[in-house]
Design a protein around this motif. Structure first.
Motif, PDB file in Angstrom:
ATOM      1  N   LEU A 245      71.848  16.112  43.576  1.00 53.96           N
ATOM      2  CA  LEU A 245      72.123  14.726  43.197  1.00 53.96           C
ATOM      3  C   LEU A 245      72.398  14.679  41.702  1.00 53.96           C
ATOM      4  O   LEU A 245      71.497  14.920  40.886  1.00 53.96           O
ATOM      5  N   ARG A 246      73.641  14.410  41.331  1.00 49.52           N
ATOM      6  CA  ARG A 246      73.964  14.216  39.928  1.00 49.52           C
ATOM      7  C   ARG A 246      73.344  12.896  39.446  1.00 49.52           C
ATOM      8  O   ARG A 246      72.979  12.042  40.249  1.00 49.52           O
ATOM      9  N   LEU A 372      76.539  15.698  45.261  1.00 48.64           N
ATOM     10  CA  LEU A 372      76.864  14.274  45.339  1.00 48.64           C
ATOM     11  C   LEU A 372      76.952  13.726  43.917  1.00 48.64           C
ATOM     12  O   LEU A 372      75.971  13.768  43.164  1.00 48.64           O
ATOM     13  N   VAL A 373      78.131  13.212  43.560  1.00 51.63           N
ATOM     14  CA  VAL A 373      78.376  12.823  42.172  1.00 51.63           C
ATOM     15  C   VAL A 373      78.705  11.353  41.998  1.00 51.63           C
ATOM     16  O   VAL A 373      78.596  10.818  40.889  1.00 51.63           O
ATOM     17  N   ALA A 374      79.123  10.656  43.059  1.00 50.93           N
ATOM     18  CA  ALA A 374      79.600   9.280  42.932  1.00 50.93           C
ATOM     19  C   ALA A 374      78.894   8.388  43.939  1.00 50.93           C
ATOM     20  O   ALA A 374      79.019   8.600  45.151  1.00 50.93           O
ATOM     21  N   VAL A 403      84.978  23.581  46.564  1.00 46.51           N
ATOM     22  CA  VAL A 403      85.963  24.078  47.526  1.00 46.51           C
ATOM     23  C   VAL A 403      86.531  22.973  48.407  1.00 46.51           C
ATOM     24  O   VAL A 403      87.619  23.128  48.970  1.00 46.51           O
ATOM     25  N   LYS A 404      85.811  21.854  48.562  1.00 45.66           N
ATOM     26  CA  LYS A 404      86.385  20.742  49.325  1.00 45.66           C
ATOM     27  C   LYS A 404      85.673  19.438  48.989  1.00 45.66           C
ATOM     28  O   LYS A 404      84.479  19.410  48.695  1.00 45.66           O
ATOM     29  N   ARG A 405      86.464  18.372  49.059  1.00 44.92           N
ATOM     30  CA  ARG A 405      85.941  17.026  48.834  1.00 44.92           C
ATOM     31  C   ARG A 405      85.236  16.551  50.092  1.00 44.92           C
ATOM     32  O   ARG A 405      85.693  16.791  51.209  1.00 44.92           O
ATOM     33  N   LEU A 406      84.098  15.844  49.902  1.00 40.69           N
ATOM     34  CA  LEU A 406      83.306  15.364  51.035  1.00 40.69           C
ATOM     35  C   LEU A 406      83.382  13.844  51.137  1.00 40.69           C
ATOM     36  O   LEU A 406      83.292  13.132  50.126  1.00 40.69           O
ATOM     37  N   ALA A 407      83.541  13.361  52.353  1.00 43.60           N
ATOM     38  CA  ALA A 407      83.500  11.918  52.589  1.00 43.60           C
ATOM     39  C   ALA A 407      82.096  11.403  52.254  1.00 43.60           C
ATOM     40  O   ALA A 407      81.105  12.130  52.380  1.00 43.60           O
ATOM     41  N   PRO A 408      81.980  10.148  51.797  1.00 40.72           N
ATOM     42  CA  PRO A 408      80.659   9.613  51.464  1.00 40.72           C
ATOM     43  C   PRO A 408      79.672   9.733  52.620  1.00 40.72           C
ATOM     44  O   PRO A 408      80.014   9.516  53.778  1.00 40.72           O
TER      45      PRO A 408
END
Length: 451
Positions: A245-246, A372-374, A403-408
Motif C-alpha cells: 500500500l503506497r 496499490l498506488v491510487a 509488468v501489468k496494470r491492475l483494475a481497481p
C-alpha cells in the motif's frame, strides 16, 4: 477579477486584525475576564471557564478549464462555557454578537449542570497572553496560489472536477475563573483537487500553516501516477501476491487507527483500554503523534484546555503505549492528560490526533507483489467502526518491474488485524489532509486480496 468570479464580502473594506464579525477582539477579551470574575464571585463554590473563538475563513473554488474563480468569505465569534459544581458539570455554546452573550452562555451552562455530565476540572494552564489579531485572508493571494497549484500538480489533459483552496484563521482565548488567560492562534491553508479518470475520481491535497511555502512535488507525482494507473487496459490482481500500500492508499487505514487511539473510544471499549502495555503489533510498527512535525497539517503547542501538546509515542515497536487524551477521558481511565483536548464548534473538548503518523523505516520490498498506488474516491472509508473500506488501483510488480496494470480492487480491512499482519514499513512518509491530517509511508502486507 477574472471572468465569472464573484466575492461575497462580510463587511465593508478589508478585515482588520483586531476585529472579527464586527467586534473588537481586545475589548471582548477584557469583557470575558470581567464577566467570568463576576460570575464566579456570585456563585461560590462554582468553578467555570469560558472559551472564546474568533474565526475567519476564505474559500476559493477554481474552475480550471475556463479559469474562473468563485470566492466566499465568512467570520464568526463563538463562546463555550463549562461550569463545575459539587453536583456535576454543565456545558453550553453559542454565537457571540456582543459582550452580553458571554454572561448568557455562563448562565446557560450553569442551568445545565447535572451529575450524569460530570467531568473533571482540568489543571490550571500556564498563564499566557491573548492571541495576536487574526491575519487578513487575501483573495488575490488565494487566486495566485490556486493558479500556481493547478499549473504545478495537475497532469496534462486531466479533467478536474473540483479544485478548492481554503484559508482559515482562528484565534482562541481560554479564560478560567482563577484569573488565568491563555490564547492561541491557528492559521492554515489547504488545497484539495478532485481529478476524473475512466475508473473513478482521485482526491488529494496539501495543507500547512498560512503563508508557508508548499512542496508540491509529492502531490504532483501522486496525481500523475494515479492518472497513469487508472487509465488504459487493466487485468485482475493475483490474490497470492503480497500487498504493498503506497501512502495515498495506506492513509485511510492510519486515519482509522488514529480514531481507535482516541481516549473516548478507549472509554467505550474496555478490552482496548486493557491492552495498554501489551505487544499488539509487529516490531516494524511505531506510531507517533507529533504536534509540531515540520510536514504536518497542524502545528500546536497547547490544546484547547491549555495543556501542553507534547509528542506522544502511541505504539513503540509494536508495543501499545496509550491513547490520545483530553482531561475528561484521562480521568475516566486514571491516567494523565496529554494535551489532545480539542474543541469542535458547539462541543466540549474531545481527544483528537494532531499529526499522527506511522514512523518510517525503509524495509525492503518482496521480490514480487501487488502495488496499490491510487485510491478511488468512495462515499465512506469506515462503514463500521474499526473496518476500513477502499477501492484502489495499481500494478503487478515482478523483480522490481511493473509488468501489468491492475483494475481497481475493493479492500475491507479490519484495522487492528491488518496492522498485526504488517511485514514492513517504507521510508516515503507523506501527510494527507484528506485523511484527517494523518501521515504514513508505504505499508508492506501479506496477500490479502484472496479474503
Amino acid at each position: 477579477m477574472a471572468s465569472g468570479e464573484h466575492e461575497r464580502p462580510v463587511s465593508a473594506g478589508a478585515p482588520e486584525e483586531g476585529a472579527c464579525a464586527g467586534m473588537d477582539l481586545g475589548l471582548l477579551a477584557g469583557e470575558a475576564r470581567a464577566r467570568m470574575e463576576a460570575f464566579t464571585r456570585g456563585q461560590v463554590p462554582t468553578r467555570a471557564e469560558l472559551f472564546l473563538t474568533a474565526s475567519r475563513r476564505l474559500s476559493l473554488e477554481y474552475e480550471v478549464g475556463p479559469g474562473r474563480f468563485s470566492l466566499s468569505r465568512g467570520e464568526s465569534v463563538s463562546a463555550a462555557a463549562r461550569v463545575w459544581r459539587e453536583e456535576g458539570t454543565g456545558f453550553a455554546a453559542l454565537s457571540v454578537g456582543g459582550a452580553e452573550d458571554l454572561e448568557r452562555v455562563l448562565n446557560v451552562a450553569s442551568e445545565r449542570v447535572r451529575p450524569d455530565a460530570r467531568a473533571p476540572l482540568p489543571a490550571l494552564p500556564a498563564p499566557g497572553v491573548s492571541p495576536p489579531g487574526l491575519p487578513e485572508l487575501s483573495g488575490e493571494r488565494a487566486r495566485e496560489l490556486a493558479e500556481h497549484v493547478a499549473r504545478t500538480v495537475l497532469p496534462p489533459g486531466v479533467v478536474v472536477q473540483a479544485a478548492v483552496l481554503t484559508c482559515t484563521a482562528s484565534a482562541s482565548l481560554l479564560v478560567r475563573g482563577e484569573g488565568v488567560l491563555q490564547g492561541s492562534l491557528d492559521a492554515r491553508q489547504e488545497a484539495i483537487v478532485r481529478c476524473e479518470t475512466s475508473r473513478g475520481a482521485v482526491v488529494d491535497g496539501v495543507a500547512g500553516p498560512l503563508g508557508e511555502a508548499w512542496n508540491l512535488e509529492p502531490l504532483r507525482a501522486r496525481l500523475a501516477e494515479a492518472v497513469e494507473t487508472l487509465e488504459g487496459p487493466a487485468e485482475a490482481a493475483d490474490p497470492g501476491l503480497p500487498l504493498i500500500l503506497r501512502p495515498a492508499v495506506a492513509a485511510p487505514l492510519v486515519a482509522a487507527l488514529a480514531w481507535m487511539l482516541r481516549g473516548d473510544v478507549a472509554v467505550a471499549t474496555p478490552a482496548l483500554a486493557r491492552a495498554v502495555g501489551k505487544k499488539l503489533f509487529p516490531s516494524v510498527l511505531s506510531v507517533v503523534d507529533e504536534p509540531l512535525h515540520p510536514l504536518g497539517v497542524w502545528r500546536r503547542s497547547v490544546d484547547d484546555e491549555g495543556a501542553p501538546a507534547r509528542a506522544l509515542r502511541l505504539v513503540d515497536e509494536g508495543r501499545f503505549q496509550g491513547f490520545l487524551h483530553s482531561a475528561a477521558t484521562a480521568a475516566r481511565l486514571g491516567v494523565e492528560p496529554n494535551g489532545r483536548g480539542l474543541r469542535a464548534e458547539g462541543s466540549p473538548p474531545t481527544p483528537s490526533a494532531l499529526n499522527l503518523f506511522v514512523v518510517p523505516r525503509g524495509d525492503a520490498l518482496p521480490e514480487h507483489y501487488t502495488e496499490l498506488v491510487a485510491r478511488v474516491e468512495t462515499f465512506t472509508t469506515m462503514p463500521r467502526p474499526g473496518v476500513v473500506s477502499l477501492m484502489a488501483g495499481g500494478w503487478e510488480v515482478r523483480e522490481g518491474r511493473r509488468v501489468k496494470r491492475l483494475a481497481p480492487v475493493e479492500l475491507r480491512l479490519p484495522v487492528l488485524e491488518t496492522l498485526r499482519a504488517l511485514r514492513g514499513v517504507g521510508e516515503d512518509l507523506a501527510f494527507f489532509p484528506t485523511a484527517d491530517g494523518c501521515g504514513t509511508p508505504t505499508l508492506i502486507l501479506p496477500p490479502l486480496l484472496g479474503g
